[in-house]
Design an enzyme around this catalytic site. Structure first.
Site, short mmCIF file in Angstrom:
data_model
loop_
_atom_site.label_atom_id
_atom_site.label_comp_id
_atom_site.label_asym_id
_atom_site.label_seq_id
_atom_site.Cartn_x
_atom_site.Cartn_y
_atom_site.Cartn_z
N ASP A 1 3.02 2.09 -4.95
CA ASP A 1 2.95 2.17 -6.53
C ASP A 1 3.59 3.37 -6.96
O ASP A 1 4.41 3.51 -8.00
CB ASP A 1 1.56 1.94 -7.13
CG ASP A 1 0.52 2.90 -6.67
OD1 ASP A 1 0.71 3.68 -5.85
OD2 ASP A 1 -0.42 2.85 -7.03
N GLY B 1 -16.64 5.32 -4.24
CA GLY B 1 -15.77 5.71 -3.16
C GLY B 1 -15.63 4.98 -1.92
O GLY B 1 -15.37 5.30 -0.67
N GLY C 1 -13.13 2.61 -1.75
CA GLY C 1 -11.67 2.16 -1.75
C GLY C 1 -11.62 0.99 -2.68
O GLY C 1 -10.64 0.14 -2.52
N ASP D 1 -4.09 0.72 -9.67
CA ASP D 1 -5.85 0.49 -9.85
C ASP D 1 -6.04 0.10 -11.38
O ASP D 1 -6.65 -0.90 -11.62
CB ASP D 1 -6.51 1.54 -9.48
CG ASP D 1 -6.30 1.97 -7.86
OD1 ASP D 1 -5.58 1.09 -7.24
OD2 ASP D 1 -6.68 3.00 -7.50
N SER E 1 -11.65 1.00 -5.90
CA SER E 1 -11.47 1.28 -7.31
C SER E 1 -12.75 1.77 -8.19
O SER E 1 -12.62 1.28 -9.34
CB SER E 1 -10.49 0.56 -7.96
OG SER E 1 -8.98 1.07 -7.32
N GLU F 1 0.81 -1.11 -0.02
CA GLU F 1 -0.05 -0.11 -0.04
C GLU F 1 1.12 1.07 0.02
O GLU F 1 1.62 1.27 0.69
CB GLU F 1 -1.14 -0.14 1.17
CG GLU F 1 -2.20 0.35 1.02
CD GLU F 1 -3.15 -0.19 0.16
OE1 GLU F 1 -3.29 -0.02 -1.17
OE2 GLU F 1 -3.80 -1.51 0.49
N HIS F 2 0.62 2.21 -0.94
CA HIS F 2 1.14 3.36 -1.10
C HIS F 2 2.73 3.10 -1.49
O HIS F 2 3.66 3.79 -1.12
CB HIS F 2 1.23 4.42 0.36
CG HIS F 2 0.01 4.76 0.59
ND1 HIS F 2 -0.52 6.05 -0.24
CD2 HIS F 2 -1.37 4.59 1.16
CE1 HIS F 2 -1.78 6.16 0.43
NE2 HIS F 2 -2.25 5.21 0.84
C1 GLA Z 1 -5.13 4.56 -4.30
C2 GLA Z 1 -4.41 5.11 -5.63
C3 GLA Z 1 -3.41 3.97 -5.72
C4 GLA Z 1 -2.61 3.66 -4.58
C5 GLA Z 1 -3.48 3.44 -3.45
C6 GLA Z 1 -2.63 3.02 -2.10
O1 GLA Z 1 -6.01 3.58 -4.49
O2 GLA Z 1 -5.27 5.08 -6.77
O3 GLA Z 1 -2.58 4.40 -7.02
O4 GLA Z 1 -1.56 4.40 -4.18
O5 GLA Z 1 -4.29 4.59 -3.04
O6 GLA Z 1 -1.72 1.88 -2.15
#
Ligand code: GLA
Length: 393
Positions: A46, A136, A138, A186, A140, A43-44
């Site tokens: 990419d 919204g 989470g 995503d 995508s 997570e965070h």
């Molecule tokens: C959101 C962003 C992704 C990624 C996540 C965290 O979903 O769209 O690109 O950075 O947060 O992992």
């Protein structure tokens, strides 16, 4: 899936019905769909050119429609959103100003995709959108809409078919038209997801490898906290900037190759929050690689332990969790048969993802329901396919 979620064919039927009501005439010949996604770990990472391990969901966005003879575009969403009009009309003729972001907000994703489509110009069309991806939440919903729309345009006027470029074009749409400086995860998994597999994506080389995830004794439970804190909009770009700042102090292009030793040596030159953000990212990239290896070996306990470490790091170092997500993760961890649980996606609300033994599913849902102070929604999911054109009967 949880019982009440409509399948692809129901969504297509719904969208075609709305098409008939709004536009009349013949049934639309084109139908496509693109999935939502859940990230298992990474997570965070990419936008730090690291690794991520998401999978595509059976929750999808469907687009049905037909080409028209002129350059006029009409799009209707079948998704209820009380605040916004459900129909938008504009022309593709002229200087392209019709594609500027505006209202309704949902149409910006479509306009962004039209702007970044790789085989312009596209003809006029009429289309209806229907989705089972919670908005919204989470999972995508936005990437799912972008990729579904791109796939729709491919049916009207094919591009060269390069899937990674397609994901990048959809990411650009999100940057320019939704104002979110997101990474590639995503859109990438919405395009390239595969049934029965998670995808280990190298966000620097943009190459991915398939990790099998089809053990019948295993389940993936997604729990929507049904909260979205307003922080989510402003905090994401600020996290991204802190990571770039840390990388630049370390003399690197990104945190991808930075080590904990380097970071600790540079600690005096970083403010405390930036230091903690970088610590999360550097460890999370390693955790993701370890987790993918563990999954390949069927070492679910090890995988689950890494999920919990990831959550704790997102909570304490990256500071993107919230009370509701922490509650859900703690509740899941108390149940026998659960391997691990963590928040998933950008944070500040949205969903958790839990890996568990299939036989423990009922008691896990019950326990999480009892322990959570809010009202959760559950999705029992399996890894599904990426975006595709649908054959209409
Ligand atoms: C959101 C962003 C992704 C990624 C996540 C965290 O979903 O769209 O690109 O950075 O947060 O992992």
């Amino acid at each position: 899936m949880a019982g009440s979620v409509p399948g692809v064919s129901e969504l297509v039927a719904d969208a075609r019905r709305v098409f008939g009501q709004v536009f009349g005439g013949e049934a639309p010949p084109v139908a496509v769909c693109a999935p939502g996604r859940v990230n298992l770990i990474g997570e965070h990472t990419d936008y730090n050119q690291g690794f991520v391990l998401p999978m595509a969901l059976p929750l999808v966005t469907v687009v049905v429609g037909s080409q028209t003879s002129g350059q006029d575009v009409s799009i209707v969403t079948a998704t209820e959103d009380a605040d916004e009009p459900r129909r938008v009309d504009f022309s593709l003729a002229g200087d392209g100003s019709a594609l500027s972001p505006g209202l309704p907000r949902w149409a910006n994703y479509v306009k962004g995709v039209l702007q970044h489509y790789r085989a312009p110009p596209v003809p006029g069309f009429r289309a209806v959108i229907a989705s089972s991806v919670p908005l919204g939440g989470g999972l995508s919903s936005s990437a799912s809409l972008e990729v579904a729309f791109y796939t729709f345009l491919q049916q009207l006027k094919p591009d060269d078919g390069d899937k990674v470029s397609k994901a990048v074009a959809c990411q650009q749409a999100e940057h320019t038209h939704a104002g979110v400086p997101c990474g590639i995860m995503d859109q990438f998994v919405c395009v390239l997801g595969r049934e029965g597999h998670a995808l280990l994506i190298d966000c620097r080389s943009l190459q991915a490898s398939l990790v099998p995830l089809a053990d019948p004794h295993l389940l993936i439970l997604i729990t929507n906290s049904n909260v979205k804190h307003s922080l989510s909009g402003s905090e994401y770009p600020s996290r991204r900037r802190q990571c770039e700042e840390a990388a630049s102090v370390l003399g690197r292009d990104s945190l991808r190759d930075a080590t904990m030793e380097e970071l600790d040596e540079a600690r005096g030159r970083l403010d405390e929050a930036t230091y903690r953000r970088a610590r999360h990212v550097i460890a999370e990239i390693q955790r993701t690689l370890q987790a993918a290896e563990a999954l390949k070996r069927g070492a679910y306990r090890e995988f689950g332990k890494l999920m919990v470490e990831s959550h704790n790091s997102l909570r304490d170092l990256y500071e993107v969790s919230c009370r509701e997500l922490d509650e859900l993760v703690s509740a899941a961890a108390e149940v026998e048969g659960v391997f691990g649980s963590r928040m998933t996606g950008g944070g500040f609300g949205g969903c958790t993802v839990t890996l568990l033994q299939a036989h423990a599913i009922d008691r896990t849902i019950l326990h999480m329901q009892e322990r959570y102070s809010g009202t959760p929604t559950f999705y029992v999911t399996t890894p599904s396919a990426g975006a595709r054109a649908l054959t209409l009967s």
